[in-house]
Design a protein around this motif. Sequence first.
Motif, PDB file in Angstrom:
ATOM      1  N   ASN A 170       1.918  49.386  28.188  1.00  0.00           N
ATOM      2  CA  ASN A 170       2.691  49.502  29.419  1.00  0.00           C
ATOM      3  C   ASN A 170       3.637  50.696  29.367  1.00  0.00           C
ATOM      4  O   ASN A 170       3.917  51.326  30.400  1.00  0.00           O
ATOM      5  CB  ASN A 170       3.487  48.214  29.659  1.00  0.00           C
ATOM      6  N   TRP A 171       4.140  51.005  28.187  1.00  0.00           N
ATOM      7  CA  TRP A 171       4.980  52.194  28.057  1.00  0.00           C
ATOM      8  C   TRP A 171       4.185  53.457  28.368  1.00  0.00           C
ATOM      9  O   TRP A 171       4.666  54.364  29.061  1.00  0.00           O
ATOM     10  CB  TRP A 171       5.543  52.257  26.634  1.00  0.00           C
ATOM     11  N   ALA A 172       2.940  53.521  27.858  1.00  0.00           N
ATOM     12  CA  ALA A 172       2.097  54.688  28.140  1.00  0.00           C
ATOM     13  C   ALA A 172       1.730  54.753  29.617  1.00  0.00           C
ATOM     14  O   ALA A 172       1.690  55.841  30.214  1.00  0.00           O
ATOM     15  CB  ALA A 172       0.840  54.643  27.281  1.00  0.00           C
ATOM     16  N   LEU A 173       1.491  53.606  30.233  1.00  0.00           N
ATOM     17  CA  LEU A 173       1.185  53.598  31.663  1.00  0.00           C
ATOM     18  C   LEU A 173       2.399  54.019  32.488  1.00  0.00           C
ATOM     19  O   LEU A 173       2.257  54.658  33.541  1.00  0.00           O
ATOM     20  CB  LEU A 173       0.728  52.199  32.098  1.00  0.00           C
ATOM     21  N   GLY A 174       3.584  53.658  32.006  1.00  0.00           N
ATOM     22  CA  GLY A 174       4.791  54.061  32.722  1.00  0.00           C
ATOM     23  C   GLY A 174       4.994  55.556  32.729  1.00  0.00           C
ATOM     24  O   GLY A 174       5.627  56.111  33.648  1.00  0.00           O
ATOM     25  N   LEU A 175       4.478  56.259  31.714  1.00  0.00           N
ATOM     26  CA  LEU A 175       4.608  57.711  31.665  1.00  0.00           C
ATOM     27  C   LEU A 175       3.848  58.398  32.784  1.00  0.00           C
ATOM     28  O   LEU A 175       4.175  59.527  33.168  1.00  0.00           O
ATOM     29  CB  LEU A 175       4.111  58.237  30.312  1.00  0.00           C
ATOM     30  N   VAL A 176       2.808  57.742  33.295  1.00  0.00           N
ATOM     31  CA  VAL A 176       2.025  58.326  34.392  1.00  0.00           C
ATOM     32  C   VAL A 176       2.332  57.636  35.715  1.00  0.00           C
ATOM     33  O   VAL A 176       1.574  57.773  36.677  1.00  0.00           O
ATOM     34  CB  VAL A 176       0.515  58.236  34.078  1.00  0.00           C
ATOM     35  N   GLY A 177       3.425  56.876  35.756  1.00  0.00           N
ATOM     36  CA  GLY A 177       3.876  56.284  37.003  1.00  0.00           C
ATOM     37  C   GLY A 177       3.255  54.947  37.369  1.00  0.00           C
ATOM     38  O   GLY A 177       3.351  54.531  38.531  1.00  0.00           O
ATOM     39  N   VAL A 178       2.638  54.262  36.428  1.00  0.00           N
ATOM     40  CA  VAL A 178       2.031  52.951  36.692  1.00  0.00           C
ATOM     41  C   VAL A 178       3.035  51.869  36.329  1.00  0.00           C
ATOM     42  O   VAL A 178       3.660  51.910  35.262  1.00  0.00           O
ATOM     43  CB  VAL A 178       0.730  52.765  35.890  1.00  0.00           C
ATOM     44  N   ASP A 179       3.207  50.893  37.222  1.00  0.00           N
ATOM     45  CA  ASP A 179       4.141  49.799  36.971  1.00  0.00           C
ATOM     46  C   ASP A 179       3.656  48.936  35.809  1.00  0.00           C
ATOM     47  O   ASP A 179       2.445  48.856  35.539  1.00  0.00           O
ATOM     48  CB  ASP A 179       4.296  48.936  38.219  1.00  0.00           C
ATOM     49  N   PRO A 180       4.582  48.269  35.120  1.00  0.00           N
ATOM     50  CA  PRO A 180       4.168  47.405  33.997  1.00  0.00           C
ATOM     51  C   PRO A 180       3.199  46.317  34.454  1.00  0.00           C
ATOM     52  O   PRO A 180       3.341  45.739  35.538  1.00  0.00           O
ATOM     53  CB  PRO A 180       5.496  46.803  33.522  1.00  0.00           C
ATOM     54  N   VAL A 181       2.199  46.072  33.642  1.00  0.00           N
ATOM     55  CA  VAL A 181       1.166  45.072  33.932  1.00  0.00           C
ATOM     56  C   VAL A 181       1.422  43.839  33.073  1.00  0.00           C
ATOM     57  O   VAL A 181       1.636  43.949  31.861  1.00  0.00           O
ATOM     58  CB  VAL A 181      -0.239  45.636  33.634  1.00  0.00           C
ATOM     59  N   SER A 182       1.418  42.675  33.693  1.00  0.00           N
ATOM     60  CA  SER A 182       1.521  41.417  32.949  1.00  0.00           C
ATOM     61  C   SER A 182       0.114  41.029  32.488  1.00  0.00           C
ATOM     62  O   SER A 182      -0.603  40.286  33.165  1.00  0.00           O
ATOM     63  CB  SER A 182       2.133  40.322  33.827  1.00  0.00           C
ATOM     64  N   TRP A 183      -0.263  41.554  31.339  1.00  0.00           N
ATOM     65  CA  TRP A 183      -1.637  41.426  30.893  1.00  0.00           C
ATOM     66  C   TRP A 183      -2.059  39.980  30.688  1.00  0.00           C
ATOM     67  O   TRP A 183      -3.184  39.598  31.011  1.00  0.00           O
ATOM     68  CB  TRP A 183      -1.825  42.197  29.582  1.00  0.00           C
ATOM     69  N   GLU A 184      -1.174  39.153  30.177  1.00  0.00           N
ATOM     70  CA  GLU A 184      -1.537  37.770  29.893  1.00  0.00           C
ATOM     71  C   GLU A 184      -1.608  36.914  31.155  1.00  0.00           C
ATOM     72  O   GLU A 184      -2.371  35.943  31.217  1.00  0.00           O
ATOM     73  CB  GLU A 184      -0.532  37.156  28.916  1.00  0.00           C
ATOM     74  N   ALA A 185      -0.843  37.268  32.172  1.00  0.00           N
ATOM     75  CA  ALA A 185      -0.775  36.425  33.371  1.00  0.00           C
ATOM     76  C   ALA A 185      -1.991  36.589  34.269  1.00  0.00           C
ATOM     77  O   ALA A 185      -2.436  35.631  34.913  1.00  0.00           O
ATOM     78  CB  ALA A 185       0.501  36.745  34.151  1.00  0.00           C
ATOM     79  N   GLY A 186      -2.543  37.770  34.329  1.00  0.00           N
ATOM     80  CA  GLY A 186      -3.676  38.001  35.207  1.00  0.00           C
ATOM     81  C   GLY A 186      -4.987  37.521  34.610  1.00  0.00           C
ATOM     82  O   GLY A 186      -5.134  37.399  33.391  1.00  0.00           O
ATOM     83  N   SER A 187      -5.955  37.266  35.481  1.00  0.00           N
ATOM     84  CA  SER A 187      -7.256  36.779  35.019  1.00  0.00           C
ATOM     85  C   SER A 187      -8.057  37.914  34.381  1.00  0.00           C
ATOM     86  O   SER A 187      -8.446  37.848  33.213  1.00  0.00           O
ATOM     87  CB  SER A 187      -8.030  36.165  36.182  1.00  0.00           C
ATOM     88  N   TRP A 188      -8.305  38.975  35.163  1.00  0.00           N
ATOM     89  CA  TRP A 188      -9.103  40.081  34.640  1.00  0.00           C
ATOM     90  C   TRP A 188      -8.344  40.876  33.578  1.00  0.00           C
ATOM     91  O   TRP A 188      -8.947  41.355  32.613  1.00  0.00           O
ATOM     92  CB  TRP A 188      -9.522  41.005  35.795  1.00  0.00           C
ATOM     93  N   SER A 189      -7.031  41.014  33.752  1.00  0.00           N
ATOM     94  CA  SER A 189      -6.258  41.774  32.768  1.00  0.00           C
ATOM     95  C   SER A 189      -6.246  41.084  31.409  1.00  0.00           C
ATOM     96  O   SER A 189      -6.391  41.735  30.371  1.00  0.00           O
ATOM     97  CB  SER A 189      -4.824  41.975  33.270  1.00  0.00           C
ATOM     98  N   SER A 190      -6.092  39.760  31.398  1.00  0.00           N
ATOM     99  CA  SER A 190      -6.082  39.034  30.122  1.00  0.00           C
ATOM    100  C   SER A 190      -7.460  39.058  29.460  1.00  0.00           C
ATOM    101  O   SER A 190      -7.571  39.234  28.241  1.00  0.00           O
ATOM    102  CB  SER A 190      -5.627  37.590  30.343  1.00  0.00           C
ATOM    103  N   GLN A 191      -8.509  38.910  30.267  1.00  0.00           N
ATOM    104  CA  GLN A 191      -9.852  38.961  29.695  1.00  0.00           C
ATOM    105  C   GLN A 191     -10.191  40.359  29.186  1.00  0.00           C
ATOM    106  O   GLN A 191     -10.867  40.510  28.159  1.00  0.00           O
ATOM    107  CB  GLN A 191     -10.862  38.504  30.750  1.00  0.00           C
ATOM    108  N   PHE A 192      -9.697  41.371  29.890  1.00  0.00           N
ATOM    109  CA  PHE A 192      -9.902  42.743  29.414  1.00  0.00           C
ATOM    110  C   PHE A 192      -9.175  42.967  28.091  1.00  0.00           C
ATOM    111  O   PHE A 192      -9.717  43.590  27.171  1.00  0.00           O
ATOM    112  CB  PHE A 192      -9.410  43.739  30.465  1.00  0.00           C
ATOM    113  N   ALA A 193      -7.949  42.466  27.994  1.00  0.00           N
ATOM    114  CA  ALA A 193      -7.173  42.640  26.759  1.00  0.00           C
ATOM    115  C   ALA A 193      -7.864  41.955  25.584  1.00  0.00           C
ATOM    116  O   ALA A 193      -7.961  42.526  24.478  1.00  0.00           O
ATOM    117  CB  ALA A 193      -5.765  42.093  26.954  1.00  0.00           C
TER     118      ALA A 193
END
Length: 335
Positions: A170-193
């Motif tokens: 999330n820190w690296a994503l913040g460098l390019v202007g992307v908001d923090p992602v709650s990886w564990e809370a989301g369905s696809w984000s958690s499965q991707f992680a």
Amino acid sequence: MTTDHVPAAPPVSTGGAAPPGDDAKEQRRAARRSRRYRRDTKWSPYGFIAPFFVFFAAFGLFPLLYTGWSSLHRVSLHNPNELEWVGFQNFTRLWQDEFFWNALGNTFTIGVISTVPQLLIALGIAHLLNYKLRGSMMFRVAMLTPYATSIAAATLVFAMLYGRDYGMINWALGLVGVDPVSWEAGSWSSQFAISTIVIWRWTGYNALIYLAAMQAVPHHLYESASLDGASRWQQFIHVTIPSLRPTIIFTVVVSTIGATQLFGEPLLFGNSPSGGSQSQYQTLGLYMYQMGWVNYHLGRSAAIAWTMFLLLIIIGLVYWAITRWVNRDTAGKEA
């Protein structure tokens, strides 16, 4: 002149044929040695492999059969010795269990998004390592480093990397202007992680399998393709890939079995067998554990285990049919 004739003494017997009794004893000894040799030659291999079958029967076959017997009963973890016969009720309940279907769907999606990229990346790495590189042995050893890492250590590190507030990703994503992602809370984000953990651990292992298969491909095939004007990419597509078909099918089967049994990564990623607040990444392995060791329903947990076993048998039969079809098609083209 007379000559005295002295009678000669009879010759002393220093040898001769053995008595009939000694000859019979020697024949009996030879027969016994021959029988012992034949028995040793026939039964020794079974004795050498017997420890494997003993351990398999004790720690593999017996638990499998006992789990199947328990799946036909209502059993509680509080009193596992009391079994109440219910027949196939534990299996029929799975058809109406939305949590089971959710776990099955999660297992499928995590398996696909972890297996497909994993094998493609492994194939590309093996293709690069197949050429003569400086320090190739170092790269091969480095490929096995993730595989040698324990599941717990790898998952805990990735859980920190995917942290919402302090994670490096999330820190690296913040460098390019992307908001923090709650990886564990989301369905696809958690499965991707979780899939990235599986990809990181097993890509190097499969790459070395592909590399060993590539090195067994006859060099004259590449020489013939090169003389015909084929580029390296065309050689890879038309020579390497067809030669690796049995190996690719093997890695697909093994990876599919591993994805179906996925347990450690999702459990440690969220530190809960529920697979998130909405079971968004709960796999069949997690659901089986939750049903048996959290909800104390050992009979239903055993039914889930046997359902997974039957799924693996079906998957194995499907891949076996595909292998036969591919081999038949290859043999027909060569003829």
